[in-house]
Design an enzyme around this catalytic site. Structure first.
Site, short mmCIF file in Angstrom:
data_model
loop_
_atom_site.label_atom_id
_atom_site.label_comp_id
_atom_site.label_asym_id
_atom_site.label_seq_id
_atom_site.Cartn_x
_atom_site.Cartn_y
_atom_site.Cartn_z
N TRP A 101 0.83 -1.21 0.00
CA TRP A 101 0.00 0.00 0.00
C TRP A 101 0.86 1.26 0.00
O TRP A 101 0.55 2.23 -0.69
CB TRP A 101 -1.01 0.00 1.16
CG TRP A 101 -2.13 -0.95 0.87
CD1 TRP A 101 -2.40 -2.12 1.52
CD2 TRP A 101 -3.09 -0.85 -0.19
NE1 TRP A 101 -3.48 -2.75 0.94
CE2 TRP A 101 -3.92 -2.00 -0.10
CE3 TRP A 101 -3.34 0.08 -1.19
CZ2 TRP A 101 -4.99 -2.22 -0.99
CZ3 TRP A 101 -4.41 -0.14 -2.08
CH2 TRP A 101 -5.21 -1.27 -1.97
N ASP A 166 -1.97 6.74 6.40
CA ASP A 166 -3.01 5.89 5.83
C ASP A 166 -3.40 4.87 6.90
O ASP A 166 -2.64 3.96 7.21
CB ASP A 166 -2.45 5.19 4.58
CG ASP A 166 -3.45 4.23 3.94
OD1 ASP A 166 -4.55 4.05 4.48
OD2 ASP A 166 -3.12 3.66 2.88
N LYS A 190 -12.82 -1.52 5.73
CA LYS A 190 -12.25 -2.44 6.71
C LYS A 190 -12.91 -2.27 8.08
O LYS A 190 -13.47 -3.20 8.59
CB LYS A 190 -10.73 -2.24 6.82
CG LYS A 190 -9.95 -2.88 5.67
CD LYS A 190 -9.74 -1.98 4.49
CE LYS A 190 -9.01 -2.67 3.35
NZ LYS A 190 -8.20 -1.73 2.56
#
Ligand code: PLP
Length: 354
Positions: A101, A166, A190
Site C-alpha cells: 500500500w 493511511d 475495513k
C-alpha cells in the site's frame, strides 16, 4: 447463518449494525423512505450526517482544530489528493515505504511532487532514528498498517513535518492521539462501512493550500466548505458508517475495542508461534492487530487448509498474492468466537497433517 469472514476488505461488519440497517431499510425513523432514497439536503439526512460526524469525533476524541471530511474514491484517491493539497510539483515529500500500500501511495505521489523515499521495508519497519528525513519536506507519509503483510506502527517517527497516515485497515481499532498526526485518512471497507467512502481527518492549518489545478473533488477545502456535499455524497455509506460509530460507542469506545483487539491478535499469534507447521515472518514488535499473516513449513498443505477451513465456515483466509501464505483479517467486527474457531481449526489441522 453468518460465517466467520476473514476477508481483508470489504470485510465483515458488526451483525448488530447489519440487523439495524435491515430493520430500517424500507422506512428510516418513520419517514416512509429508505436512507438510500432520501435527499442529501433533507433535514433528516442532514441530522443523520451531523450525528455521524459527532459520533466519530467523540469516539476518536478528535480535537476541535481538526476538520473531518468524507470523500469519494476510496483511500486510493487520496494517494493523489495528498500531494495536490499539500505540495507544489517542485516540493519534496517524504514517504516511508513499508509494503504494497505504501508503494502505491509512493507511485502516485511521485507524479505530483519530488519523491523522497526514506526507507523501504516489507516485514519490518525501519529504525526511525537512522532515517534521513528532509526537513523541507511538505509532509511525511506512512502506511500505519500494511494490510497485506500485517505490519503495524506501534510508535511514530519523530519528525518536524506533519505526518500523513493511511489508516485504512486499522482506524478505530484502538485509541490513538489524533494530535500526533497532520492528517489521518482511511477507506471505509475495513473498519468503517461500505467501500468507496473514505474519511480524512485534517489539521486545519493544512487546509487551503491546494494547488490551483486541483480537481474540486480532490480539494479538501472544497469538502470542508461544503460539509462534504459539494456533490451528492455516498449517502447510504454515510448512514452505515454512522451505525458503526454508534456500535463502537455501545461497545465502550476505543478503549474497550482496543483491549478486545489486542487479545484477539495475541491469541492468534500465540497459536502460530507455538506451532511447528505455521509461522509468521513479521518482526514481533510491529505485528499487526488487524491482519495476521502466516505461512506453512509445508507449503503443499496450503490448498487443503484453504479448502477445509472454508468448509468449516472460516472464509477468505487466502493471503494476498503479493505476499502468499494465509491472512486472517480480524477487524473490529470479527467476534472473538471467530478467532477461537480459527485457532481450534488450525490446531486440529496441524495435529492431523503437521
Ligand atoms: C484497502 C486499503 C487501501 C485502499 O483502499 P481503496 O478504498 O480500495 O482505495 C489503501 N490503503 C490501505 C492500507 C488499505 O488497506
Amino acid at each position: 447463518m453468518r460465517a466467520f469472514n476473514f476477508s481483508a476488505g470489504p470485510a465483515m461488519l458488526p451483525e448488530a449494525v447489519m440487523n439495524k440497517a435491515h430493520d430500517e431499510f424500507l422506512d428510516w425513523h418513520g419517514t416512509g423512505m429508505s436512507v438510500m432514497e432520501m435527499s442529501h439536503r433533507s433535514k433528516e439526512f442532514m441530522s443523520l450526517a451531523a450525528k455521524m460526524e459527532a459520533d466519530l469525533r467523540d469516539v476518536m476524541a478528535i480535537p476541535d482544530n481538526y476538520k473531518v471530511i468524507f470523500t469519494h474514491g476510496g483511500a486510493s484517491t487520496q494517494f493523489a489528493a495528498i500531494p495536490y493539497n499539500l505540495a507544489a510539483q517542485t516540493d519534496t515529500v517524504d514517504y516511508i515505504n513499508s509494503g504494497v500500500w505504501s508503494t502505491k501511495a509512493v507511485k502516485e505521489a511521485a507524479r505530483y511532487a519530488v519523491m523522497n523515499e526514506v526507507a523501504v521495508t516489507e516485514i519490518d519497519l525501519p529504525d526511525f532514528s537512522t532515517l534521513k528525513f528532509n526537513d523541507q519536506a511538505k509532509y511525511l507519509h506512512i502506511c500505519h498498517n500494511e494490510t497485506i503483510t500485517g505490519v503495524e506502527y506501534q510508535t511514530l517517527p519523530k519528525v518536524n513535518v506533519p505526518i500523513v497516515a493511511d489508516m485504512s485497515s486499522n482506524i478505530l481499532s484502538r485509541p490513538i492521539n489524533v494530535a500526533d498526526y497532520g492528517i489521518i485518512y482511511a477507506g471505509a471497507q475495513k473498519n468503517i462501512g461500505p467501500a468507496g467512502l473514505s474519511i480524512s481527518i485534517i489539521r486545519e492549518d493544512l487546509l487551503g493550500q491546494a494547488r490551483a489545478d486541483t480537481p474540486s473533488l480532490m480539494n479538501w477545502q472544497v469538502y470542508a466548505d461544503n460539509g462534504s456535499m459539494f456533490n451528492t455524497p455516498s449517502t447510504y455509506a454515510w448512514y452505515l458508517a454512522g451505525l458503526v460509530f454508534e456500535w463502537i460507542k455501545e461497545q465502550g469506545g476505543l478503549e474497550a475495542i482496543g483491549k478486545i483487539n489486542q487479545r484477539k491478535a495475541a491469541k492468534l499469534y500465540k497459536c502460530i508461534d507455538n506451532s511447528s507447521l505455521y509461522f509468521n515472518e513479521v518482526e514481533t514488535s510491529v505485528r499487526s492487530w488487524m491482519n495476521v499473516t502466516f505461512k506453512f513449513n509445508k507449503p503443499e498443505l496450503e490448498a487443503q487448509f484453504l479448502k477445509e477451513s472454508n468448509q468449516a465456515g472460516l472464509l477468505n483466509l487466502k493471503g494476498h498474492k503479493a505476499y502468499g501464505g494465509m491472512r486472517a483479517s480480524i477487524y473490529n467486527a470479527m467476534p472473538e468466537a471467530g478467532i477461537d474457531a480459527l485457532i481450534q481449526f488450525m490446531n486440529d489441522f496441524e495435529a492431523k497433517n503437521g
